[in-house]
Design a protein around this motif. Structure first.
Motif, mmCIF file in Angstrom:
data_model
loop_
_atom_site.group_PDB
_atom_site.id
_atom_site.type_symbol
_atom_site.label_atom_id
_atom_site.label_comp_id
_atom_site.label_asym_id
_atom_site.label_seq_id
_atom_site.Cartn_x
_atom_site.Cartn_y
_atom_site.Cartn_z
ATOM 1 N N GLY A 165 -3.477 -5.690 -3.185
ATOM 2 C CA GLY A 165 -3.289 -4.302 -3.010
ATOM 3 C C GLY A 165 -4.594 -3.848 -3.082
ATOM 4 N N ARG A 172 -9.845 -2.683 1.327
ATOM 5 C CA ARG A 172 -8.825 -1.988 2.161
ATOM 6 C C ARG A 172 -8.686 -3.016 3.482
ATOM 7 N NH1 ARG A 172 -6.184 2.611 1.918
ATOM 8 N NH2 ARG A 172 -7.792 3.357 0.473
ATOM 9 N N ASP A 181 0.690 -1.284 0.083
ATOM 10 C CA ASP A 181 0.060 0.097 -0.003
ATOM 11 C C ASP A 181 0.861 1.280 -0.454
ATOM 12 O OD1 ASP A 181 -2.584 1.188 -0.224
ATOM 13 O OD2 ASP A 181 -2.529 1.543 2.144
ATOM 14 N N ASN A 227 -6.304 -5.547 3.173
ATOM 15 C CA ASN A 227 -4.933 -4.828 2.962
ATOM 16 C C ASN A 227 -4.578 -4.037 4.211
ATOM 17 O OD1 ASN A 227 -2.864 -4.917 1.414
ATOM 18 N ND2 ASN A 227 -3.159 -2.625 0.807
ATOM 19 N N GLU A 260 1.986 4.041 -4.481
ATOM 20 C CA GLU A 260 1.357 2.722 -4.718
ATOM 21 C C GLU A 260 2.281 1.871 -5.563
ATOM 22 O OE1 GLU A 260 -1.151 1.014 -3.416
ATOM 23 O OE2 GLU A 260 -2.658 2.718 -2.990
ATOM 24 N N ASP A 282 -1.604 -1.096 4.906
ATOM 25 C CA ASP A 282 -1.925 0.316 4.931
ATOM 26 C C ASP A 282 -1.765 1.133 6.248
ATOM 27 O OD1 ASP A 282 -4.137 2.346 4.387
ATOM 28 O OD2 ASP A 282 -5.019 1.615 6.159
#
Length: 197
Positions: free
Chosen positions: A136, A180, A74, A183, A113, A187
């Protein structure tokens, strides 16, 4: 601090074989010390402790990883462009075997990214994994790498080429967009790097 349970003499030989200088320990408990990149290793009777801002610089040489890993990445940018950071984590059946984060100056979220993906793939390659399932939460990056979306920005095109080169080092790979919350570790690492900058 990551710890590798191993025979310190075998670990010393692995590092020496890789061209890394190994010196005697500084105390009676330390068997030896070594530095490489942004990592330092100290060997004790049955383990090696690795420290530094990028422990993977040495961990990859001390651990024998092959097989398959899940790789999460991330990038974060506050301002777009603005202060940016990356985060990545490598997970296999043993759990998290490597992770990292760092600030990367001022850039856009898309560039961050890509930088996170590149660093994650470099680390997975350094660890010696044969297969990677990469995840991702940037749908844009995933679709650009797969060729589903064009990449008009020359800097992003260069990064896409680098990602494809890195992916070709693995016997098998997959790259998927995930929500998200899946991930979360990558993050968190990217945002912690920004918070601590």
């Amino acid at each position: 601090m990551p710890t590798v349970d191993c025979d310190p003499e075998e670990a010393r030989q692995q590092l020496s074989k890789a061209g890394i200088s190994v010196e005697d320990g500084h105390t009676e408990y330390e068997r030896w010390r070594a530095s490489h990149g942004e990592a330092n290793a100290v060997a004790y009777d049955d383990k090696v402790v690795v420290q530094g801002s990028r422990p993977t610089d040495l961990l990859a040489l001390l651990r024998d990883h092959s097989g398959r890993a899940h790789v999460y990445f991330d990038g974060a940018s506050r301002g777009n462009p603005g202060p940016a950071a990356i985060g990545w984590a490598i997970v296999n059946s043993e759990g998290i075997v490597g992770e990292g984060s760092e600030t990367i100056g001022e850039t856009t979220n898309n560039r961050a990214e890509y930088e996170a993906l590149i660093r994650a793939l470099e680390a997975a390659d350094e660890y010696g994994f044969d297969e990677v399932d990469v995840r991702g939460d940037s749908e844009l990056i995933v679709k650009q790498v797969h060729g589903e979306y064009d990449t008009n920005n020359p800097e992003l095109r260069e990064r896409r080429v680098r990602v494809r080169e890195l992916l070709e080092r693995f016997d098998r790979w997959s790259l998927e967009h995930v929500p998200r919350e899946i991930n979360d570790r990558a993050d968190s690492l990217a945002n912690e790097a920004l918070d601590n900058a």
